[in-house]
Enzyme design. Structure first.
Site, PDB file in Angstrom:
ATOM      1  CD  GLU A 212      -2.855  -1.229   0.122  1.00  0.00           C
ATOM      2  OE1 GLU A 212      -3.052  -0.172  -0.530  1.00  0.00           O
ATOM      3  OE2 GLU A 212      -3.446  -2.282  -0.144  1.00  0.00           O
ATOM      4  CB  CYS A 246      -1.475   7.311   1.483  1.00  0.00           C
ATOM      5  SG  CYS A 246      -2.858   6.293   2.021  1.00  0.00           S
TER       6      CYS A 246
END
Length: 458
Positions: A212, A246
């Site tokens: 990720e 993010c």
């Protein structure tokens, strides 16, 4: 931690897994219930730890971290029995009278390496998925959020045996030691640079990985959008956690005709919710001095429309909007990961799309418009991990939507059932009967048999 200790814990976890104990659904449910109680018991201590790392309010920590952790546990507790059931799939006439099934099974011993920006959520949510799937877990929190790492280690290591679920703290050297060992699954959240290192280390053991990562996530704003509401949603999404998210909108691409209106609306929303010169319960610190200095240099490299106030002693950077920005500017060369929002105007949608496509695939993308043709065009032409129409970041909160990147923004996905799947192997089982055996596959091979096989396999 000594190398021998790491090796010993991994070996003990492997032995527990081989005993088949963690494969029992009842055992998994008991452990998830225990984890839920442990988190609840230590909630106040976790709020204090996150505040120490970020000066982040209890409200903000619950909303962005613990709410998702509780949701993932509750989801697993509710649906785990269903997720674990073998699933019957169709068989063709060629296979008669056999039946076909898919059996989910845990992979083994999993290594979860969390990130510092949401130090509770990004450690516990993948760990919950791994435990629900029946694995043993070693958790390595991000060392930059040191107090959050300590509370995770304290509450997990004192409530779970190290052969089942254990936290190992440390910096990059500890991660390197861990990666020298063989795991059955590695789950990493962090930068693309470190993701490459993880992937390379995993390849030595052919270990499956989920990465990720991040990237420069664009937000497209078109002239038909509700500009006031667009600004409100973008400001919240961008400056949540001081931009250290993010999936935050990394930059805005706005139609030239509404650039000025959007800039003023964003400025107005910032003034409404954030103070120019101080931390509040609505805002957080930059994680450390190195990131503070990096972000300060980006601000100094271009034109500031609003914000830009900095206080090094408390690592404070006010919500900052930059304009007159081009793709060649310093602020557009890397993921910002902070409270700095560049705005780029465009007149031709195809030129804007090409600029995004010429760069690495982003983790997220956002589109603000009521024009369905534009939405369809962007979804079709731009590759990204996931995103939203007329909103930002909120797709992350729906556990029915797999969360993950594509290309340099990540490999694999998780959340909800997808998280269970990520830490599982799906074993294919073909079950035949002794009652009947068609002669089709046995010699002699004839043209008639071949014609029949062709027909049955259509």
């Amino acid at each position: 931690m000594e190398k021998e200790s790491i090796a010993s814990i991994i070996q003990k976890q492997r032995e527990l897994f081989e005993s088949n104990r963690t494969k029992d659904v009842k055992f998994r449910l008991e452990q998830l219930n225990t984890l839920k109680k442990v988190i609840k018991k230590n909630e106040a201590a976790m709020y204090m730890a996150v505040y120490s790392d970020f000066a982040k309010s209890e409200f903000d920590t619950f909303m962005t971290e613990l709410s998702m952790v509780y949701h993932e546990i509750n989801l697993a507790l509710k649906y785990l029995k269903e997720w674990c059931k073998p699933r019957k799939v169709a068989s063709s006439l060629l296979h008669f009278p056999a039946k076909s099934y898919i059996y989910p099974e845990p992979l083994g011993t999993a290594l979860v390496i969390g990130a510092w920006n949401y130090p509770l959520q990004l450690c516990l949510v993948p760990a919950i998925s791994a435990l629900a799937a029946g694995n043993t877990v070693i958790l390595k929190p991000g060392e930059q959020s040191a107090e959050s790492s300590r509370i995770l280690a304290a509450m997990i290591n004192s409530n779970f045996p190290d052969d089942y679920f254990h936290v190992i703290e440390g910096a990059a050297d500890v991660s390197s030691q861990l990666l020298n060992h063989r795991f059955d699954k590695i789950f990493f959240t962090g930068s693309t640079t470190v993701g490459r290192i993880i992937y390379k280390a995993a390849a030595e053991h052919l270990t499956p990985v989920t990465l990720e990562l991040g990237g420069k996530s664009p937000a497209f704003v078109f002239r038909d959008a509700n500009i006031r509401l667009t600004a409100k949603r973008l400001v919240w999404a961008k400056f949540l956690n001081a931009g250290q998210t993010c999936v935050a909108p990394d930059y805005i691409l706005v139609e030239k005709s509404v650039e000025g209106v959007l800039l003023e609306a964003i400025k107005s929303e910032i003034k409404r919710y954030y103070k120019e010169c101080s931390l509040t319960e609505n805002y957080t610190q930059i994680i450390n001095d190195r990131h503070f200095e990096r972000l300060s240099k980006l601000i100094d490299s271009g034109d500031v429309y609003c914000g830009g106030t900095r206080k090094a002693e408390i690592r404070f950077i006010s919500p900052t909007v930059m304009y007159n920005v081009s793709f060649d500017d310093e602020v557009m060369k890397e993921e910002i990961f902070g409270p700095v929002l560049p705005v780029i105007a465009f007149e031709d949608i195809d030129v804007a799309i090409k600029a995004v496509k010429d760069r690495p695939k982003p983790l997220s993308a956002y589109v603000y418009t009521n024009n369905r043709k534009i939405v369809k065009k962007l979804i079709k032409e731009v590759s990204f991990g996931g995103g939203a129409i007329n909103d930002s970041v909120m797709h992350l909160s729906n556990s029915n939507l797999p969360f993950g990147g594509v290309g340099l923004s990540g490999i694999g996905s998780y959340h909800g059932k997808t998280g269970f799947d990520t830490f599982s192997h799906f074993k294919s089982i073909y079950r035949n009967s002794f009652r009947f055996e068609p002669p089709l596959k046995y010699p002699p091979y004839t043209k008639a048999k071949l014609r029949l096989i062709r027909f049955l396999m259509r």
